[in-house]
Design an enzyme around this catalytic site. Structure first.
Site, PDB file in Angstrom:
ATOM      1  N   GLU A  15      -8.333  -8.844   9.627  1.00  0.00           N
ATOM      2  CA  GLU A  15      -7.409  -7.901   8.965  1.00  0.00           C
ATOM      3  C   GLU A  15      -7.416  -8.081   7.446  1.00  0.00           C
ATOM      4  O   GLU A  15      -7.959  -9.054   6.920  1.00  0.00           O
ATOM      5  CB  GLU A  15      -5.989  -8.083   9.510  1.00  0.00           C
ATOM      6  CG  GLU A  15      -5.430  -9.470   9.273  1.00  0.00           C
ATOM      7  CD  GLU A  15      -3.929  -9.483   9.025  1.00  0.00           C
ATOM      8  OE1 GLU A  15      -3.443  -8.623   8.263  1.00  0.00           O
ATOM      9  OE2 GLU A  15      -3.261 -10.373   9.570  1.00  0.00           O
ATOM     10  N   LYS A  55       5.269 -17.554  12.641  1.00  0.00           N
ATOM     11  CA  LYS A  55       6.075 -18.404  11.766  1.00  0.00           C
ATOM     12  C   LYS A  55       7.523 -18.337  12.175  1.00  0.00           C
ATOM     13  O   LYS A  55       7.989 -17.328  12.692  1.00  0.00           O
ATOM     14  CB  LYS A  55       6.023 -17.853  10.343  1.00  0.00           C
ATOM     15  CG  LYS A  55       4.728 -17.989   9.654  1.00  0.00           C
ATOM     16  CD  LYS A  55       4.948 -17.693   8.171  1.00  0.00           C
ATOM     17  CE  LYS A  55       3.714 -17.974   7.397  1.00  0.00           C
ATOM     18  NZ  LYS A  55       2.708 -16.928   7.584  1.00  0.00           N
TER      19      LYS A  55
HETATM   20  N1  PSU Z   1       2.360 -13.061   9.209  1.00  0.00           N
HETATM   21  C1  PSU Z   1       1.647 -13.974   8.523  1.00  0.00           C
HETATM   22  N2  PSU Z   1       0.726 -13.557   7.609  1.00  0.00           N
HETATM   23  C2  PSU Z   1       0.486 -12.215   7.386  1.00  0.00           C
HETATM   24  C3  PSU Z   1       1.235 -11.255   8.144  1.00  0.00           C
HETATM   25  C4  PSU Z   1       2.148 -11.724   9.045  1.00  0.00           C
HETATM   26  O1  PSU Z   1       1.848 -15.159   8.704  1.00  0.00           O
HETATM   27  O2  PSU Z   1      -0.351 -11.871   6.540  1.00  0.00           O
HETATM   28  C5  PSU Z   1       0.945  -9.793   7.964  1.00  0.00           C
HETATM   29  C6  PSU Z   1      -0.005  -9.276   9.065  1.00  0.00           C
HETATM   30  O3  PSU Z   1      -0.845  -8.285   8.519  1.00  0.00           O
HETATM   31  C7  PSU Z   1       0.958  -8.645  10.056  1.00  0.00           C
HETATM   32  C8  PSU Z   1       1.987  -8.068   9.129  1.00  0.00           C
HETATM   33  O4  PSU Z   1       0.357  -7.653  10.869  1.00  0.00           O
HETATM   34  O5  PSU Z   1       2.151  -9.044   8.106  1.00  0.00           O
HETATM   35  C9  PSU Z   1       3.307  -7.795   9.853  1.00  0.00           C
HETATM   36  O6  PSU Z   1       4.161  -7.103   8.996  1.00  0.00           O
HETATM   37  P1  PSU Z   1       5.538  -6.542   9.565  1.00  0.00           P
HETATM   38  O7  PSU Z   1       6.357  -7.764   9.886  1.00  0.00           O
HETATM   39  O8  PSU Z   1       6.095  -5.740   8.432  1.00  0.00           O
HETATM   40  O9  PSU Z   1       5.204  -5.737  10.774  1.00  0.00           O
END
Ligand code: PSU
Ligand code: MN
Length: 312
Positions: A28, A162
């Site tokens: 990603e 996390k």
């Molecule tokens: N968690 C991490 N690192 C990240 C992300 C999440 O530890 O880079 C990023 C990923 O791309 C994930 C996105 O798909 O954040 C999720 O965002 P949201 O919580 O807004 O859906």
């Protein structure tokens, strides 16, 4: 595998790999644009691609540019994603707007899964996925990544989630949505920076071959869900539990005080944690992404082997 259509373009390397039957691993780009600071984000993106190659698979980092998913990025595209401030974070709901326009956008876990599936790629490596946020009873903030895992048949290798998130509720949600969660060599769901979370994994599998077998059986049966492959951070790279837990609590409290919500919330928390740890969390993050890329390549190879010889 689909290599080109109006909304999807594979790079030369990825197209060649697909034609030759080499296993491909999707990666990603939100982790590059919104998950890590420059220039470590760029170095990491390149290093992770190298890990995939070293393990015998082709890396396909995904983003959106010129109104189409780009599967496999050039150095210039990676540089742009890593260093520009105007890169948007594209989740499923944003796709119409971004595909209709020409803007460059980074893909989240959800939208990388969408692109991978369209291109015929079955495995995807990242650091951590989104999940159910703490305080969900007030905010209703549940990452679109979880819905995507229930509807798009791609295996996502992560180091768990996390504790910026509510881990037990994330697992409850995945159960409700019918998403398999496999702990790799562990009985405990990993919490990204640490190998332990205190929460059991629904199922444990110890090898890439076993993972590939379970994935293929579900897909062969006709289930449409993906899977969350939870691969704990290598022991030597772990952070001390009490230390990181305290700083995460601080970052979450700050986000509440400042009223950060919606798509800004996760990038805000990730950025604050890097600052509060003086970059220590970044080193752990880089180590676990590489570890996940290696496992994803092994799974991709096994999927190739086992699809070639059913019942293997
Ligand atoms: N968690 C991490 N690192 C990240 C992300 C999440 O530890 O880079 C990023 C990923 O791309 C994930 C996105 O798909 O954040 C999720 O965002 P949201 O919580 O807004 O859906
Ligand atoms: Mn959200």
């Amino acid at each position: 595998m689909r290599q080109h259509d109006r909304y999807l373009t594979c790079s030369e390397e990825v197209s060649r790999g697909i034609r030759a039957g080499t296993p491909v691993v999707a990666l990603e780009s939100t982790i590059i644009s919104h998950g890590m600071p420059y220039p470590r984000n760029l170095e990491t993106a390149l290093a992770v691609e190298e890990v995939v190659r070293r393990h015998g698979a082709i890396p396909a980092t995904v983003a959106i540019a010129a109104g189409a998913f780009q599967v496999g990025l050039s150095q210039a595209q990676l540089q742009r994603l890593a260093s520009s401030r105007d890169v948007v974070k594209a989740s499923r709901r944003d796709l119409g707007l971004i595909l209709a326009g020409g803007r460059i956008a980074a893909t989240t876990v959800a939208t990388t899964m969408i692109a991978a599936h369209r291109a015929g790629i079955r495995v995807f490596a990242t650091g951590g996925t989104g999940g159910v946020h703490r305080g969900v009873e007030k905010s209703l903030d549940v990452s679109a990544d979880l819905q995507e895992l229930s509807r798009t048949p791609v295996a996502v290798v992560s180091a768990g989630v996390k504790s910026i998130l509510d881990i037990p509720r994330t697992l409850e949600y995945l159960e409700t949505m019918g998403v398999p969660v496999y702990g790799v060599g562990t009985d405990e769901f990993p919490a990204f920076y640490t190998r332990k979370s205190g929460v059991s994994v629904p199922a444990r599998l110890d090898t890439a071959a076993d993972l590939a077998r379970a994935l293929l059986a579900a897909w062969d049966f006709g289930l449409r869900a993906g899977a969350l492959v939870a691969n704990p951070i290598p022991d030597a790279a772990q952070l001390e539990h009490g230390y990181i837990a305290g700083l995460i609590d601080q970052a979450v409290a700050e986000s509440e005080r400042r009223g950060v919500t919606g798509r800004e919330l996760t990038p805000f928390l990730l950025g604050r944690i890097v600052e509060l740890t003086g970059g220590q969390s970044l080193e752990a993050n880089i180590a676990l992404v590489k570890n996940n890329a290696a496992l994803a390549a092994d799974i991709a190879l096994e999927l190739g082997r086992q699809s070639a010889s059913p019942g293997a």
